[in-house]
Design an enzyme around this catalytic site. Structure first.
Site, PDB file in Angstrom:
ATOM      1  N   GLU A   1      14.098  10.999  27.297  1.00  0.00           N
ATOM      2  CA  GLU A   1      12.886  11.911  27.383  1.00  0.00           C
ATOM      3  C   GLU A   1      12.310  11.772  25.778  1.00  0.00           C
ATOM      4  O   GLU A   1      12.014  12.864  25.257  1.00  0.00           O
ATOM      5  CB  GLU A   1      12.783  13.044  27.724  1.00  0.00           C
ATOM      6  CG  GLU A   1      13.004  13.184  29.221  1.00  0.00           C
ATOM      7  CD  GLU A   1      12.954  14.778  29.857  1.00  0.00           C
ATOM      8  OE1 GLU A   1      12.595  15.539  29.335  1.00  0.00           O
ATOM      9  OE2 GLU A   1      13.046  14.502  31.456  1.00  0.00           O
TER      10      GLU A   1
ATOM     11  N   GLU B   1      16.446  11.389  36.625  1.00  0.00           N
ATOM     12  CA  GLU B   1      16.618  12.796  36.518  1.00  0.00           C
ATOM     13  C   GLU B   1      15.554  13.779  37.355  1.00  0.00           C
ATOM     14  O   GLU B   1      14.292  13.299  37.342  1.00  0.00           O
ATOM     15  CB  GLU B   1      16.535  13.170  34.930  1.00  0.00           C
ATOM     16  CG  GLU B   1      16.865  14.646  34.910  1.00  0.00           C
ATOM     17  CD  GLU B   1      16.666  15.278  33.459  1.00  0.00           C
ATOM     18  OE1 GLU B   1      17.129  14.509  32.532  1.00  0.00           O
ATOM     19  OE2 GLU B   1      16.068  16.180  33.290  1.00  0.00           O
TER      20      GLU B   1
END
Ligand SMILES: *[C@@H]1O[C@H](CO)[C@@H](O)[C@H](O)[C@H]1NC(C)=O
Ligand SMILES: *[C@@H]1O[C@H](CO)[C@@H](O)[C@H](O)[C@H]1NC(C)=O
Ligand SMILES: *[C@@H]1O[C@H](CO)[C@@H](O)[C@H](O)[C@H]1NC(C)=O
Ligand SMILES: *[C@@H]1O[C@H](CO)[C@@H](O)[C@H](O)[C@H]1NC(C)=O
Ligand SMILES: *[C@@H]1O[C@H](CO)[C@@H](O)[C@H](O)[C@H]1NC(C)=O
Ligand SMILES: *[C@@H]1O[C@H](CO)[C@@H](O)[C@H](O)[C@H]1NC(C)=O
Length: 500
Positions: A243, A346
């Protein structure tokens, strides 16, 4: 309790052990496990021709309950499968071993821990084949750290693993490997560098990797692979950073090595890519993004640089904004880059401030998993990975209080853990879709989500999700080689059908 007594009296009972239900008034039940008892799932066994096996879970209380049935004559009203129209190959299903997972599992005694890991990895569990392992600490650690915090020289070539690796990750990885009868694919996610390598001298916040550490950050990640290899763990893939876009969130608290997209392209092209290809890890799968679906258009822009693209094998996608970003974005991306595999890397529920982090027994959260998995599999993803495989009752530990839900919640103080509906939902896919299964076409249904695959052992797996409240007449599937399946599908249920 009653079941435990029966099992003690009848030690030769064969077959699976039932869920020990407990209701926390969140819509459905969890299955309670302890050192002495844990429910199991019947292993997959090849069925004789003409029959099929059906595993069902529903809001009312089935948890991968197995039944069998026989094919009947065609009625002309069925959803028809078309084996000739094929799509992507399955890569796998799994979850992450963070420090928080280790804290929770090590808080249980050995027998309970064994039950938990068997639930995920063994033949009488849901048979995960993938494990994501963050490189060092994450927000799901008990404090922020890098491997070089004690070393003022910041020599990326010489660090040693942390006590977290030795006490909280490696023992669980080894145990999972022992319990699984498949080869597990381990995915490393580049996570956090030493603070001093970042422009803001902090793990979190809006800090970018300083230019002079571009190569050091690569060496740091490869050193991690070396050190795990010394411990007997070899990785299948690596992501190019977790991220990275968090660097743009004004109050970001999650440890992140920030890059602008342009500089990330440059880092992969000039540092990470060439170093990996010129190392003993040349076959490692390199997976870009490891971030939200809405960033795919930015990645597309980066992929205009062929020198960047040539180092990539796939793209990792996180699910957190899927409810507002149409799945069409994924299909569009695949159309432009069919040579890059797509993988969910995820997901978890309980991330929004207006909701409880942990909601024991929620069926809604399980349906969210199922819906997203099916949407993704219908749009070229080769698999789907959950975030932490186990957390505590608060959805932690997490040193920045980023508490969230997990398919397994551990209450270490009394030696129990709870397998939530989300756990069984994962199983409806992971247990029955081995790596290299291939999706093929099946007619659409107006009220149900239905998806079909051919397994590498030539079996067929069909998953059916019923979230609908409308009446639908008896559900039928037609396979011209076998005949028709006619079955009842209960409200708020998921069914996996298997035949050979
Ligand atoms: C790293 O270790 C090697 C071998 O032990 C040594 O030669 C080298 O000087 C060390 N590098 C640093 C920067 O400490
Ligand atoms: C991106 O890279 C350029 C050099 O190519 C550098 O000048 C700039 O500071 C970098 N930006 C960030 C945010 O790291
Ligand atoms: C690969 O590594 C070797 C030494 O390990 C070095 O001599 C060579 O220049 C490297 N090649 C590239 C393309 O980086
Ligand atoms: C967790 O264990 C403690 C100690 O036995 C107990 O008091 C508590 O009720 C348990 N919590 C849940 C949610 O079961
Ligand atoms: C699957 O079917 C194909 C074609 O009919 C056959 O060649 C192959 O051996 C089969 N594989 C297995 C594992 O049975
Ligand atoms: C799905 O569940 C609904 C109730 O919510 C039920 O009426 C319907 O028959 C089920 N669908 C099928 C295909 O059985």
């Amino acid at each position: 309790m009653r079941l435990v007594v029966i099992l003690l009296v009848l030690p030769f009972v064969v077959g699976s052990q039932d869920c020990d239900h407990r209701d926390f008034n969140n819509g459905a039940t969890v299955c309670v496990c302890t050192a002495d008892y844990c429910d199991t799932i019947d292993p997959v066994e090849k069925q004789p021709e003409g029959s099929y096996v059906l595993y069902t879970s529903n809001k009312r209380g089935h948890r991968l309950t197995k039944t069998t049935g026989n094919f009947g004559k065609a009625s002309g009203k069925a959803l028809t499968i078309n084996r000739l129209k094929t799509y992507q190959e399955i890569i796998g299903f799994g979850g992450a071993f963070t420090d928080a997972v280790g804290v929770n599992l090590m808080g249980l005694n050995e027998k309970a821990r064994e039950h938990l890991l068997r639930s995920y990895f063994s033949e009488d569990g849901i048979e995960y084949n993938m494990v994501r392992v963050p490189i060092g600490g994450t927000d799901f650690s008990t404090y922020g750290y890098s491997y070089l915090d004690q070393d003022p020289t910041f020599s990326a070539e010489n660090y040693t693993l942390s006590k977290e690796d030795f006490e909280l990750k490696l023992p669980l990885i080894k145990a999972a490997e022992r319990m699984s009868n498949k080869k597990l694919d381990f995915l490393a996610s580049a996570w956090i560098s030493p603070k001093e390598w970042k422009t803001n001298n902090d793990y979190a916040g809006s800090g970018f990797l300083k230019q002079e550490y571009y190569q050091a950050w690569v060496d740091y990640c490869l050193r991690f692979l070396d050190l795990y290899k010394e411990q007997g763990v070899e990785f299948w893939g690596i992501t190019t950073g977790n991220e990275l876009s968090l660097v743009l969130a004004p109050f970001n608290r999650i440890p992140t090595v920030g890059f602008t997209p342009k500089n990330h392209t440059k880092w992969v092209r000039d540092n990470l890519g060439p170093t990996i290809k010129n190392s003993s890890y040349a076959d490692l799968k390199v997976i870009a993004l490891d971030d939200q679906r809405f960033l795919l258009p930015i990645l597309e822009k980066q992929l205009e640089d062929q020198e960047f693209k040539k180092y990539l094998d796939g793209v990792g996608i996180h699910w957190y904004w899927d409810m507002i970003v149409p799945i069409k974005w994924v299909a569009n991306f695949h159309e432009k880059h069919p040579d890059l595999f797509l993988l969910g890397t995820e997901a978890c529920r309980g991330t929004f401030i207006f909701e409880d982090a942990v909601k024991l027994g929620s069926w809604d959260r399980a349906e969210d998993y199922a819906t997203d998995i099916i949407d993704d599999l219908e749009n070229w993803l080769g698999g789907w990975m959950d975030w932490n495989v186990a957390l505590d009752l608060t959805g932690g530990p997490t040193y920045i209080n980023n508490n969230v839900d997990s398919p397994i919640i551990v209450n270490a103080t009394n030696g129990e853990f709870f397998k939530q509906p989300m756990f069984y939902i994962m199983g409806h896919f992971s247990k029955f879709l081995p790596k290299q299964s291939i999706r093929f076409d099946i007619d659409k249904h107006e009220n149900l989500k239905v998806i079909a695959f051919q397994r590498p052992d030539n079996g067929t797996t069909i998953v059916v999700l019923n979230k609908s409240n409308n009446y639908v007449e008896a559900f039928r599937i037609y396979d011209e080689d076998r005949g028709e399946i006619l079955m009842d599908i209960s409200p708020r249920s998921i069914s996996t059908i298997l035949y050979w």
